[in-house]
Design a protein around this motif. Structure first.
Motif, PDB file in Angstrom:
ATOM      1  N   GLY A 173       0.818  -1.204   0.000  1.00 16.51           N
ATOM      2  CA  GLY A 173       0.000   0.000   0.000  1.00 16.51           C
ATOM      3  C   GLY A 173       0.852   1.254   0.000  1.00 16.51           C
ATOM      4  N   HIS A 174       0.223   2.394   0.256  1.00 16.69           N
ATOM      5  CA  HIS A 174       0.961   3.648   0.370  1.00 16.69           C
ATOM      6  C   HIS A 174       0.096   4.715   1.014  1.00 16.69           C
ATOM      7  N   VAL A 175       0.751   5.709   1.601  1.00 12.95           N
ATOM      8  CA  VAL A 175       0.081   6.928   2.056  1.00 12.95           C
ATOM      9  C   VAL A 175       0.908   8.110   1.565  1.00 12.95           C
ATOM     10  N   ASP A 176       0.259   9.242   1.393  1.00 14.73           N
ATOM     11  CA  ASP A 176       0.936  10.455   0.943  1.00 14.73           C
ATOM     12  C   ASP A 176       1.089  11.415   2.108  1.00 14.73           C
ATOM     13  N   ILE A 177       2.268  12.033   2.211  1.00 17.29           N
ATOM     14  CA  ILE A 177       2.534  13.007   3.267  1.00 17.29           C
ATOM     15  C   ILE A 177       3.006  14.306   2.638  1.00 17.29           C
ATOM     16  N   GLU A 178       3.065  15.356   3.454  1.00 14.35           N
ATOM     17  CA  GLU A 178       3.589  16.638   2.995  1.00 14.35           C
ATOM     18  C   GLU A 178       4.431  17.260   4.095  1.00 14.35           C
ATOM     19  N   VAL A 179       5.652  17.648   3.751  1.00 13.70           N
ATOM     20  CA  VAL A 179       6.572  18.293   4.693  1.00 13.70           C
ATOM     21  C   VAL A 179       7.164  19.513   3.999  1.00 13.70           C
TER      22      VAL A 179
ATOM     23  N   ARG B 160      13.254  10.082   4.829  1.00 17.05           N
ATOM     24  CA  ARG B 160      14.635  10.566   4.832  1.00 17.05           C
ATOM     25  C   ARG B 160      14.913  11.618   5.910  1.00 17.05           C
ATOM     26  N   SER B 161      13.955  11.839   6.790  1.00 17.20           N
ATOM     27  CA  SER B 161      14.169  12.794   7.883  1.00 17.20           C
ATOM     28  C   SER B 161      13.206  12.483   9.013  1.00 17.20           C
ATOM     29  N   ALA B 162      13.538  12.998  10.195  1.00 17.37           N
ATOM     30  CA  ALA B 162      12.646  12.835  11.345  1.00 17.37           C
ATOM     31  C   ALA B 162      11.307  13.507  11.089  1.00 17.37           C
ATOM     32  N   GLU B 163      11.327  14.641  10.373  1.00 14.95           N
ATOM     33  CA  GLU B 163      10.089  15.360  10.080  1.00 14.95           C
ATOM     34  C   GLU B 163       9.174  14.521   9.182  1.00 14.95           C
ATOM     35  N   GLU B 164       9.757  13.840   8.200  1.00 13.85           N
ATOM     36  CA  GLU B 164       8.948  12.966   7.344  1.00 13.85           C
ATOM     37  C   GLU B 164       8.360  11.807   8.149  1.00 13.85           C
ATOM     38  N   ALA B 165       9.144  11.270   9.083  1.00 12.43           N
ATOM     39  CA  ALA B 165       8.658  10.167   9.912  1.00 12.43           C
ATOM     40  C   ALA B 165       7.459  10.600  10.752  1.00 12.43           C
ATOM     41  N   VAL B 166       7.550  11.780  11.351  1.00 14.93           N
ATOM     42  CA  VAL B 166       6.440  12.278  12.176  1.00 14.93           C
ATOM     43  C   VAL B 166       5.219  12.560  11.312  1.00 14.93           C
ATOM     44  N   ALA B 167       5.418  13.139  10.126  1.00 16.30           N
ATOM     45  CA  ALA B 167       4.291  13.404   9.224  1.00 16.30           C
ATOM     46  C   ALA B 167       3.607  12.103   8.815  1.00 16.30           C
ATOM     47  N   TYR B 168       4.390  11.075   8.554  1.00 17.97           N
ATOM     48  CA  TYR B 168       3.832   9.758   8.203  1.00 17.97           C
ATOM     49  C   TYR B 168       3.019   9.186   9.366  1.00 17.97           C
ATOM     50  N   LEU B 169       3.579   9.251  10.558  1.00 16.93           N
ATOM     51  CA  LEU B 169       2.882   8.707  11.729  1.00 16.93           C
ATOM     52  C   LEU B 169       1.574   9.446  11.989  1.00 16.93           C
ATOM     53  N   LYS B 170       1.594  10.755  11.831  1.00 17.93           N
ATOM     54  CA  LYS B 170       0.369  11.530  12.039  1.00 17.93           C
ATOM     55  C   LYS B 170      -0.692  11.149  11.003  1.00 17.93           C
TER      56      LYS B 170
ATOM     57  N   LYS C  28       6.748  14.195  19.728  1.00 15.79           N
ATOM     58  CA  LYS C  28       7.927  14.984  20.100  1.00 15.79           C
ATOM     59  C   LYS C  28       9.115  14.074  20.384  1.00 15.79           C
ATOM     60  N   HIS C  29       8.870  12.985  21.135  1.00 11.10           N
ATOM     61  CA  HIS C  29       9.950  12.057  21.457  1.00 11.10           C
ATOM     62  C   HIS C  29      10.438  11.334  20.206  1.00 11.10           C
ATOM     63  N   ILE C  30       9.529  11.001  19.302  1.00 12.41           N
ATOM     64  CA  ILE C  30       9.920  10.327  18.065  1.00 12.41           C
ATOM     65  C   ILE C  30      10.853  11.212  17.260  1.00 12.41           C
ATOM     66  N   LEU C  31      10.498  12.488  17.154  1.00 10.87           N
ATOM     67  CA  LEU C  31      11.327  13.440  16.412  1.00 10.87           C
ATOM     68  C   LEU C  31      12.715  13.551  17.038  1.00 10.87           C
ATOM     69  N   LYS C  32      12.751  13.761  18.356  1.00  8.89           N
ATOM     70  CA  LYS C  32      14.026  13.948  19.046  1.00  8.89           C
ATOM     71  C   LYS C  32      14.868  12.671  19.022  1.00  8.89           C
ATOM     72  N   ALA C  33      14.228  11.516  19.184  1.00  9.72           N
ATOM     73  CA  ALA C  33      14.962  10.250  19.210  1.00  9.72           C
ATOM     74  C   ALA C  33      15.622   9.963  17.871  1.00  9.72           C
ATOM     75  N   ILE C  34      14.896  10.196  16.787  1.00 10.67           N
ATOM     76  CA  ILE C  34      15.466   9.946  15.460  1.00 10.67           C
ATOM     77  C   ILE C  34      16.625  10.905  15.196  1.00 10.67           C
ATOM     78  N   GLU C  35      16.437  12.178  15.528  1.00  4.06           N
ATOM     79  CA  GLU C  35      17.505  13.155  15.308  1.00  4.06           C
ATOM     80  C   GLU C  35      18.760  12.779  16.095  1.00  4.06           C
ATOM     81  N   TYR C  36      18.578  12.356  17.348  1.00  3.97           N
ATOM     82  CA  TYR C  36      19.727  11.960  18.159  1.00  3.97           C
ATOM     83  C   TYR C  36      20.408  10.732  17.563  1.00  3.97           C
ATOM     84  N   GLU C  37      19.611   9.741  17.181  1.00  6.98           N
ATOM     85  CA  GLU C  37      20.179   8.492  16.673  1.00  6.98           C
ATOM     86  C   GLU C  37      20.950   8.707  15.374  1.00  6.98           C
ATOM     87  N   VAL C  38      20.437   9.571  14.512  1.00  9.32           N
ATOM     88  CA  VAL C  38      21.151   9.876  13.270  1.00  9.32           C
ATOM     89  C   VAL C  38      22.522  10.477  13.578  1.00  9.32           C
ATOM     90  N   GLU C  39      22.560  11.447  14.495  1.00  8.98           N
ATOM     91  CA  GLU C  39      23.835  12.071  14.860  1.00  8.98           C
ATOM     92  C   GLU C  39      24.765  11.059  15.522  1.00  8.98           C
TER      93      GLU C  39
END
Length: 477
Positions: A104-110, A161-171, A221-232
């Motif tokens: 399947g698929h879903v569409d997001i916007e960031v 490809r970014s924490a922001e895209e991940a959060v947009a997908y989850l929402k 908020k935690h998802i965003l921060k956790a992904i950003e930390y893990e990438v770094e």
């Protein structure tokens, strides 16, 4: 700019809103005493047989249909074998090779950019229990109430490809679940949970890097921060000449860091095989067609309609359609008001949503009904009260449920429009502000805001701004 590209895939576990568990008749009610909703089936007693709850198959199929998946009319349950104290059978009933939904698929916007995120699969499974650790007793306990509660696992492709895209997908996934009415989407209670698979690779490299799985993510908020930390963290590991280890890591919200929990298992470690106690699930195509026809207007379609029908911005449409109860409130208020939809948008987005957030109240439970919001806007439009007074009393109305008209009358908040009474205040302000008057006449017209503020102070916020502005312009011209 970083030399590395982030690659993210998400596994969402959504608890389904059924009255009973997936393979037995125990209640799924949250918050009862430990081990109250337990029977021989969900506690894994020898000789018992599971029986599939048909609502689980319906809800899983509807989620698949809503996310553009292929529905497999034949799917098979499998045993996922691992040992943990909260898993009484020693295995979890899930699906592996033949899930109920795929591709399947879903569409997001960031940041104004639209992107399509692929879904690998959606499958049904049972939840495990919960371990409770007590420092006071120096012991650990197992609560099996959650054991056997039905879940669907929604597995994405590694397309983010970014924490922001991940959060947009989850929402977006959460919104679809809420619109379908099959999950309450509560992250804090664990009915909507996410595991994130994170890896990095040099830009231009096609091969994926070694991934780490993040668990214990219970807010956007935690998802965003956790992904950003893990990438770094992974970039630092590679830059130091070391290799990223495939493992499961936990996020510590207090410290904003991740730490190692255990090595990451592969599918073969779970020794999947078809569950011999459950026959393959065969769906009739007529059932699938019926469930397709029962789908509501979904978030993406509602967003597009709101923008077209109400002439509102994409950002506002996204907020107003994020949850079905908000969208329904907005449309009901727009009908009750009957005027410019943008005004309703401003009050719902600017006043109602912050109130609901601060008080943890659903829009549908707010005491200020859509009809009474329309009534409040009419009081502003006809000059009975100012916008400021309307905003000042908004929360009181949300908590009391009073008629705005009666509330304004009882509190004596009606706007002062008597030109004689207001003229006296204007004259007083002019007399008390000679320097500002001189500057205004010299061309500093922005001082009108100062004059208006002084009158509002004298009138306790009840002066009609239109009448006051006209009086000042006449006297200072």
């Amino acid at each position: 700019m970083s030399r590395y590209e982030t690659v993210i895939g998400l596994e969402v576990h959504a608890q389904l809103k059924t009255q009973t568990k997936i393979f037995c008749s125990c209640s799924t009610k949250f918050g009862v005493d430990p081990n109250e909703n337990v029977c021989p089936v969900c506690s894994g007693m020898p000789g018992v047989l599971p029986v599939l709850n048909e609502k689980v198959a319906e809800f899983a199929t509807k989620m698949g249909l809503a996310t553009n998946c292929e529905i497999n009319l034949k799917s098979v349950f499998a045993r996922k074998n691992y040992f943990y104290p909260d898993l009484p059978k020693g295995y979890q009933i899930s699906q592996f090779e033949l899930p109920i939904c795929e591709h399947g698929h879903v569409d997001i916007e960031v940041d104004g950019e639209k992107k399509r995120i692929g879904l690998t699969r959606i499958h049904m499974e049972e939840d495990a229990g919960k371990n409770i650790h007590s420092a006071a007793d120096n012991a650990s306990f197992v609560d099996l109430n959650r054991t056997g509660v039905p879940l669907i696992e929604i597995v994405s492709e590694p397309d983010m490809r970014s924490a922001e895209e991940a959060v947009a997908y989850l929402k977006e996934i959460r919104s679809v679940l809420l619109y379908l009415g099959i999950c309450d989407g509560n992250l804090e209670e664990g009915s909507f949970r996410c595991d994130a698979n994170i890896s990095i690779r040099p830009y231009g490299q096609e091969e994926f890097g070694t991934r780490a799985e993040l668990k214990n993510l219970n807010s956007f908020k935690h998802i965003l921060k956790a992904i950003e930390y893990e990438v770094e963290r992974q970039i630092d590991v590679i830059e130091d000449g070391d290799e990223v280890v495939q493992e499961t890591r936990l996020y510590n919200a207090d410290k904003g860091t991740t730490h190692s929990m255990r090595s990451k298992e592969e599918a073969h470690d779970y020794r999947y095989f078809p569950d011999p106690d459950l026959v393959p699930l065969i769906l009739e195509s007529t059932w699938v067609k019926k469930w397709q026809e029962e789908l509501p207007e979904l978030p993406s379609a509602k967003r597009a309609r709101f923008m077209e029908e109400y002439k509102i911005a994409d950002y506002d449409a996204a907020l107003l359609t994020s949850e079905l109860v908000i969208a329904e409130y907005y449309e009901a208020a727009s009908r009750a008001y009957g005027g410019e939809a943008k005004k309703v948008t401003n009050w719902v987005v600017g006043e109602l949503l912050p109130f609901c957030h601060d008080t943890e109240t659903l829009a549908c439970d707010c005491m200020l009904t859509p009809t009474r919001l329309g009534e409040l806007l009419h009081l502003v439009d006809d000059g009975t009260i100012s916008v400021k007074i309307g905003k000042d009393i908004f929360r009181d109305l949300c908590e009391s449920g009073d008629s705005p008209t009666e509330f304004v009358k009882a509190k004596g908040l009606a706007q002062m429009s008597d030109s004689g009474e207001l003229e006296a205040m204007v004259d007083q302000v002019i007399a008390d502000s000679p320097k500002e008057v001189e500057a205004y006449k010299a061309g500093k017209t922005k001082l009108m805001g100062f004059f208006m503020g002084q009158v509002m102070r004298l009138s306790k916020g009840q002066a009609n701004p239109g009448v006051v502005t006209k009086l000042f312009q006449e006297k200072l011209s």
